[in-house]
Design a protein around this motif. Structure first.
Motif, PDB file in Angstrom:
ATOM      1  N   UNK A 147      12.759   7.757   8.783  1.00  0.00           N
ATOM      2  CA  UNK A 147      13.947   8.585   8.654  1.00  0.00           C
ATOM      3  C   UNK A 147      14.371   9.235   9.954  1.00  0.00           C
ATOM      4  N   UNK A 148      15.670   9.262  10.194  1.00  0.00           N
ATOM      5  CA  UNK A 148      16.238  10.065  11.266  1.00  0.00           C
ATOM      6  C   UNK A 148      16.911  11.285  10.659  1.00  0.00           C
ATOM      7  N   UNK A 149      17.305  11.178   9.414  1.00  0.00           N
ATOM      8  CA  UNK A 149      17.784  12.337   8.661  1.00  0.00           C
ATOM      9  C   UNK A 149      16.887  12.456   7.426  1.00  0.00           C
ATOM     10  N   UNK A 150      17.366  11.961   6.274  1.00  0.00           N
ATOM     11  CA  UNK A 150      16.535  11.973   5.066  1.00  0.00           C
ATOM     12  C   UNK A 150      16.625  10.604   4.409  1.00  0.00           C
ATOM     13  N   UNK A 151      15.495   9.948   4.243  1.00  0.00           N
ATOM     14  CA  UNK A 151      15.406   8.680   3.524  1.00  0.00           C
ATOM     15  C   UNK A 151      16.406   7.628   4.011  1.00  0.00           C
ATOM     16  N   UNK A 152      16.531   7.460   5.325  1.00  0.00           N
ATOM     17  CA  UNK A 152      17.423   6.432   5.832  1.00  0.00           C
ATOM     18  C   UNK A 152      16.929   5.024   5.511  1.00  0.00           C
ATOM     19  N   UNK A 153      15.630   4.866   5.555  1.00  0.00           N
ATOM     20  CA  UNK A 153      15.074   3.531   5.354  1.00  0.00           C
ATOM     21  C   UNK A 153      13.693   3.643   4.726  1.00  0.00           C
ATOM     22  N   UNK A 154      13.453   2.842   3.724  1.00  0.00           N
ATOM     23  CA  UNK A 154      12.156   2.831   3.047  1.00  0.00           C
ATOM     24  C   UNK A 154      11.583   1.423   3.137  1.00  0.00           C
ATOM     25  N   UNK A 155      10.365   1.310   3.674  1.00  0.00           N
ATOM     26  CA  UNK A 155       9.679   0.027   3.703  1.00  0.00           C
ATOM     27  C   UNK A 155       8.703  -0.059   2.528  1.00  0.00           C
ATOM     28  N   UNK A 156       8.746  -1.174   1.842  1.00  0.00           N
ATOM     29  CA  UNK A 156       7.824  -1.428   0.732  1.00  0.00           C
ATOM     30  C   UNK A 156       7.037  -2.691   1.058  1.00  0.00           C
ATOM     31  N   UNK A 157       5.723  -2.597   1.017  1.00  0.00           N
ATOM     32  CA  UNK A 157       4.881  -3.766   1.261  1.00  0.00           C
ATOM     33  C   UNK A 157       4.657  -4.499  -0.053  1.00  0.00           C
ATOM     34  N   UNK A 158       4.979  -5.792  -0.074  1.00  0.00           N
ATOM     35  CA  UNK A 158       4.810  -6.601  -1.271  1.00  0.00           C
ATOM     36  C   UNK A 158       3.598  -7.517  -1.100  1.00  0.00           C
ATOM     37  N   UNK A 200      -2.606 -10.542  -4.563  1.00  0.00           N
ATOM     38  CA  UNK A 200      -3.658  -9.922  -5.372  1.00  0.00           C
ATOM     39  C   UNK A 200      -3.463 -10.203  -6.864  1.00  0.00           C
ATOM     40  N   UNK A 201      -2.590 -11.184  -7.154  1.00  0.00           N
ATOM     41  CA  UNK A 201      -2.330 -11.612  -8.548  1.00  0.00           C
ATOM     42  C   UNK A 201      -1.873 -10.457  -9.424  1.00  0.00           C
ATOM     43  N   UNK A 202      -1.078  -9.562  -8.841  1.00  0.00           N
ATOM     44  CA  UNK A 202      -0.551  -8.425  -9.596  1.00  0.00           C
ATOM     45  C   UNK A 202       0.579  -8.867 -10.516  1.00  0.00           C
ATOM     46  N   UNK A 203       1.405  -9.812 -10.058  1.00  0.00           N
ATOM     47  CA  UNK A 203       2.534 -10.303 -10.823  1.00  0.00           C
ATOM     48  C   UNK A 203       2.482 -11.815 -10.920  1.00  0.00           C
ATOM     49  N   UNK A 204       3.087 -12.351 -11.969  1.00  0.00           N
ATOM     50  CA  UNK A 204       3.188 -13.789 -12.134  1.00  0.00           C
ATOM     51  C   UNK A 204       4.654 -14.188 -12.246  1.00  0.00           C
ATOM     52  N   UNK A 205       5.032 -15.240 -11.524  1.00  0.00           N
ATOM     53  CA  UNK A 205       6.370 -15.836 -11.603  1.00  0.00           C
ATOM     54  C   UNK A 205       7.507 -14.882 -11.221  1.00  0.00           C
ATOM     55  N   UNK A 206       7.207 -13.861 -10.426  1.00  0.00           N
ATOM     56  CA  UNK A 206       8.252 -12.960  -9.934  1.00  0.00           C
ATOM     57  C   UNK A 206       7.726 -12.262  -8.682  1.00  0.00           C
ATOM     58  N   UNK A 207       8.595 -11.519  -7.993  1.00  0.00           N
ATOM     59  CA  UNK A 207       8.116 -10.747  -6.853  1.00  0.00           C
ATOM     60  C   UNK A 207       8.253  -9.257  -7.162  1.00  0.00           C
ATOM     61  N   UNK A 208       7.768  -8.439  -6.276  1.00  0.00           N
ATOM     62  CA  UNK A 208       7.732  -7.002  -6.542  1.00  0.00           C
ATOM     63  C   UNK A 208       9.132  -6.422  -6.685  1.00  0.00           C
TER      64      UNK A 208
END
Length: 203
Positions: A4-15, A20-28
């Motif tokens: 952030x340069x102000x508030x919540x400009x950019x959020x990174x999410x690691x998929x 780790x076989x958390x999901x099947x046939x889709x992405x996060x």
């Protein structure tokens, strides 16, 4: 990890869901949308690929090692993408922080008006968890984070957890200007934490 340069400009999410076989046939991203999350252009998803060698290291050293590998992936992305200084916010804890925007505003002001490179907001209000909220500058040398990665090991959690090493290797580093903030993270006492922590208990 919030940029952030102000508030919540950019959020990174690691998929890492497929690894780790958390999901099947889709992405996060699709999974979160299906669950009602609102995804916009400010939320960036980075895939985290794990080979057999890395899987063995994660199994040996634990979740903290995996967390640092993911953090470094984000930090390297930031270093490559942004020429100017940006500020990264990292939560260490398993509970929802209900005053997160307040902390970001206060930390942003401190970092932009002092020589500090990292700020620690830490709450010891509950018996089962210590909630840490870090804000640090993107011009911190990546070497300090690689040093944390090198040492982290959940088998020796009391000394070599990510939280302990962030404190000992970065916050207490005499070559890094750090700031212990008086503004504390506030969490919802009705929530249950992860890793079998259960409900919060006040001290």
């Amino acid at each position: 990890f919030l940029i952030n340069k102000e508030i919540f400009n950019l959020i990174y999410v690691i998929d890492a869901s497929q690894e780790i076989s958390f999901l099947e046939n889709t992405n996060l991203k699709n999974y979160l949308v299906e669950k009602g999350s609102k995804i916009n252009e400010n939320i960036k998803f980075l895939n985290f690929s794990i080979n057999d060698s890395l899987k063995k290291e994660i199994k040996k050293k634990g979740k903290g090692f995996s967390e640092m590998k993911m953090l470094l992936k984000v930090l390297e992305e930031i270093k490559n993408k942004f020429n100017e200084t940006v500020y990264i916010h990292k939560i260490s804890g398993r509970y929802k922080i209900i005053n997160i925007e307040y902390l970001i505003e206060k930390n942003y002001k401190i970092l932009t008006t002092t020589n500090s490179k990292i700020i620690l907001n830490q709450s010891h209000l509950f018996e089962r968890t210590i909630t840490n909220f870090y804000t640090f500058s993107s011009d911190l040398d990546l070497k300090v984070f690689y040093k944390v990665l090198e040492k982290v090991n959940d088998l020796f959690y009391k000394s070599f957890s990510v939280e302990k090493l962030f404190y000992s290797e970065i916050v207490m580093n005499v070559f890094i200007y750090s700031y212990r903030s008086r503004y504390l993270p506030k969490v919802d006492p009705n929530l249950k934490g992860g890793s079998t922590q259960g409900r919060l208990t006040r001290r």
